[in-house]
Design an enzyme around this catalytic site. Structure first.
Site, PDB file in Angstrom:
ATOM      1  N   SER A 199       0.833  -1.192   0.000  1.00 40.38           N
ATOM      2  CA  SER A 199       0.000   0.000   0.000  1.00 40.38           C
ATOM      3  C   SER A 199       0.878   1.257   0.000  1.00 40.38           C
ATOM      4  O   SER A 199       1.673   1.451  -0.902  1.00 40.38           O
ATOM      5  CB  SER A 199      -0.959  -0.033   1.198  1.00 40.38           C
ATOM      6  N   LYS A 211      -7.225 -24.567 -25.657  1.00 39.84           N
ATOM      7  CA  LYS A 211      -5.787 -24.363 -25.456  1.00 39.84           C
ATOM      8  C   LYS A 211      -5.504 -24.203 -23.973  1.00 39.84           C
ATOM      9  O   LYS A 211      -6.165 -23.427 -23.282  1.00 39.84           O
ATOM     10  CB  LYS A 211      -5.293 -23.122 -26.206  1.00 39.84           C
ATOM     11  N   ARG A 227     -17.115 -28.852 -33.697  1.00 33.23           N
ATOM     12  CA  ARG A 227     -15.834 -28.994 -32.997  1.00 33.23           C
ATOM     13  C   ARG A 227     -15.684 -27.924 -31.915  1.00 33.23           C
ATOM     14  O   ARG A 227     -16.250 -26.845 -32.016  1.00 33.23           O
ATOM     15  CB  ARG A 227     -14.658 -28.890 -33.980  1.00 33.23           C
ATOM     16  N   THR A 256       0.246 -25.549 -20.044  1.00 33.15           N
ATOM     17  CA  THR A 256       1.040 -26.486 -20.844  1.00 33.15           C
ATOM     18  C   THR A 256       1.258 -26.011 -22.268  1.00 33.15           C
ATOM     19  O   THR A 256       2.094 -26.560 -22.981  1.00 33.15           O
ATOM     20  CB  THR A 256       0.365 -27.866 -20.891  1.00 33.15           C
ATOM     21  N   HIS A 297      -7.420  -5.795  -0.896  1.00 30.00           N
ATOM     22  CA  HIS A 297      -6.190  -5.002  -0.876  1.00 30.00           C
ATOM     23  C   HIS A 297      -5.030  -5.848  -0.355  1.00 30.00           C
ATOM     24  O   HIS A 297      -3.940  -5.870  -0.934  1.00 30.00           O
ATOM     25  CB  HIS A 297      -6.423  -3.778   0.012  1.00 30.00           C
ATOM     26  N   ASP A 313       0.100  -4.156  -4.094  1.00 32.45           N
ATOM     27  CA  ASP A 313      -1.050  -3.267  -4.274  1.00 32.45           C
ATOM     28  C   ASP A 313      -0.735  -1.848  -3.791  1.00 32.45           C
ATOM     29  O   ASP A 313      -1.320  -1.365  -2.809  1.00 32.45           O
ATOM     30  CB  ASP A 313      -2.282  -3.804  -3.557  1.00 32.45           C
ATOM     31  N   LYS A 317      -0.578 -26.597 -24.662  1.00 34.79           N
ATOM     32  CA  LYS A 317      -1.081 -27.619 -25.581  1.00 34.79           C
ATOM     33  C   LYS A 317      -2.440 -27.214 -26.146  1.00 34.79           C
ATOM     34  O   LYS A 317      -3.273 -26.655 -25.435  1.00 34.79           O
ATOM     35  CB  LYS A 317      -1.199 -28.968 -24.866  1.00 34.79           C
ATOM     36  N   LYS A 318      -2.655 -27.546 -27.417  1.00 36.56           N
ATOM     37  CA  LYS A 318      -3.928 -27.290 -28.084  1.00 36.56           C
ATOM     38  C   LYS A 318      -4.594 -28.619 -28.423  1.00 36.56           C
ATOM     39  O   LYS A 318      -3.940 -29.536 -28.920  1.00 36.56           O
ATOM     40  CB  LYS A 318      -3.716 -26.472 -29.362  1.00 36.56           C
TER      41      LYS A 318
END
Length: 490
Positions: A159, A434, A430, A438, A268, A183, A440-441
């Site tokens: 703060s 993603k 479909r 990782t 906060h 913060d 990965k898709k």
């Protein structure tokens, strides 16, 4: 004559000694005036993280030995913020304890400026300049007197304390290694110039967590604009999970803003607990992603780790410095460990007629090799026929490699005659997913080639496609990459 020559040699030696002392700066205490320092520097211990057992006193060499200051280890300097009670808040010993657990041989110093911090907020905010000056003189004294390397110094300010840390860093004769702003306070600092607030120039590396940036900039409890090399906005920097907004609003209605310190404390202060989390749960680092806006992040458009676009939150952040401030976002749990797993989901809704619905509630369930997460709620601001939508979801458990998902379109909470006469349904072939963690898709297909997704109907089931497409046409891939990069760039 002999006596005269002897006196001449003595005088010459005395002058030479004085010149050498002045050139070498061997007596920094003679050059520094420590009388104006009002802040106290408590070297906490692992055994008693909540007690001020020993104070380091600038200008008094013996205090370092008495407090068992370790000259060869890292030093963490913790600077608290504004206080209503005039006492340390409960997070202070928790942070001290976590720092010692992660770095057992380090020095953890708590800066006590409680008297100045207990004034009316504008007064305490103005005092950050003096507190920063105190801390800078203390650090310069250690560096000059004992040749203590400032590469070992890490300031952590919460703060108002974040701005005091920034001012301290700007005033030291050599740059400290790192400043972490937890913060940083917003009021009176949102539009302030860099010299009187935390800024990237205050240390070799400045990282910032923003956890309570609600409302207009001039009234936001935490500063909204980026003020470090890397600025991370957990949950968009707004209200944090587990902080009861309804209860806060009720108390404001009943008691007004007299207890505002307690009302805003949860979100906060979450910045501190997120940093503590990064110290205690080293094996579960929270991942943040670079993005221009939180709106783009909510659409899942920024889950890329290419070219330093993702980073760890907290202690083990990768020190990436760019010409401009880097804004990053992530989601978290409501309690420790805060780590979650982010996913971008892309769906194309097919329909015979052009239909558009707004603020539609959905449920998605993910099933993987390690675990599953069912009925994750999300809302699409708009659902239209023959259009692709991207959105972000997250799970609190590590599902592993994805195998299957279910998608359900919930009924509205209110009755609509249009839904009764003309029930809405789309066709989905479909679903593309993603993983942020990782990278990965995965593409999921309907078992029957396409699935009907109707409002209030049973969930549509999609399984991992047998053949995962490599990519679209090269031109299309480039276009998609450019669109994502536009959202991810900082």
């Amino acid at each position: 004559m002999e006596r005269g020559r002897g006196m001449g040699k003595t005088a010459l030696l005395a002058v030479l000694c004085l010149c050498l002392r002045g050139a070498a700066g061997s007596d920094p205490e003679a050059e520094m005036n420590f009388e104006g320092i009002e802040s106290k520097f408590s070297l906490r211990t692992p055994a008693e993280p909540d007690e001020d057992v020993c104070y380091l006193v600038p200008g008094q060499m013996d205090s370092l030995a008495q407090c068992n200051f370790n000259h060869t280890s890292k030093t963490f300097v913790v600077i608290h913020g504004w206080t209503v009670t005039g006492m340390y808040e409960s997070w202070v010993p928790k942070l001290v304890d976590a720092l010692y657990k992660r770095e057992p041989d380090s020095n953890v110093i708590v800066v006590d400026w409680l008297v100045r911090a207990q004034q009316h907020y504008p007064v305490s905010a103005a005092y950050t300049k003096l507190v920063g000056k105190d801390v800078a003189m203390f650090i310069d004294w250690m560096e000059e007197k004992f040749n203590y390397p400032l590469n070992n110094v890490h300031l952590l300010g919460y703060s108002l304390g974040a701005h005091a840390a920034g001012i301290a860093g700007s005033l030291t004769k050599k740059k400290v290694n790192r400043i972490t702003g937890l913060d940083p306070a917003g009021p009176t600092f949102e539009y302030a110039d860099a010299p009187i607030r935390l800024s990237p120039d205050d240390a070799d590396f400045v990282d910032v967590l923003h956890t309570y940036t609600r409302g207009s900039p001039d009234r936001s409890i935490g500063i909204q604009k980026p003020v470090g090399h890397i600025d991370i906005y957990p949950n968009g920097g707004g209200f944090q999970p587990g902080c009861n907004l309804g209860e806060a609003l009720r108390l404001i209605a009943e008691k007004g803003f007299s207890d505002v310190d307690q009302l805003v404390k949860c979100s906060h202060e979450r910045s501190i607990h997120l940093f503590i989390d990064s110290l205690l749960y080293e094996e579960k680092p929270s991942m943040a992603y670079r993005c221009n806006t939180k709106e783009a992040f909510e659409k899942g458009l920024c889950l890329s780790c290419r070219k330093n676009r993702c980073n760890n939150l907290g202690y083990k952040v990768n020190r990436v410095r760019t010409k401009r401030n880097t804004k990053m976002y992530l989601k978290t749990r409501a309690q420790m460990p805060y780590k979650v797993f982010h996913y971008q989901v892309k769906i194309h809704f097919f329909g015979k007629t052009n239909v558009t619905k707004v603020d539609q509630p959905f449920l998605i369930s993910l099933y993987g090799t390690l675990d599953e997460s069912e009925n994750i709620p999300f809302t699409l601001p708009e659902v239209s026929s023959n259009k692709t939508f991207s959105f972000l979801i997250y799970t609190e458990v590590d599902i592993g490699d994805l195998l299957m998902l279910k998608l359900q379109w919930e009924k509205d909470t209110f009755f609509s005659w249009s839904d009764w006469w003309t029930p809405f349904a789309f066709t989905i072939q479909r679903v593309r997913v993603k993983s942020g963690e990782t990278q990965k898709k995965v593409v999921f297909c309907s078992r029957d080639g396409s699935s009907r997704l109707g409002k209030g109907e049973e969930a549509a089931i999609f399984v991992k496609c047998l053949e995962q497409p490599v990519s679209r046409k090269r031109g299309g891939a480039k276009k998609a990459s450019k669109e994502n990069s536009a959202h991810e760039s900082a």
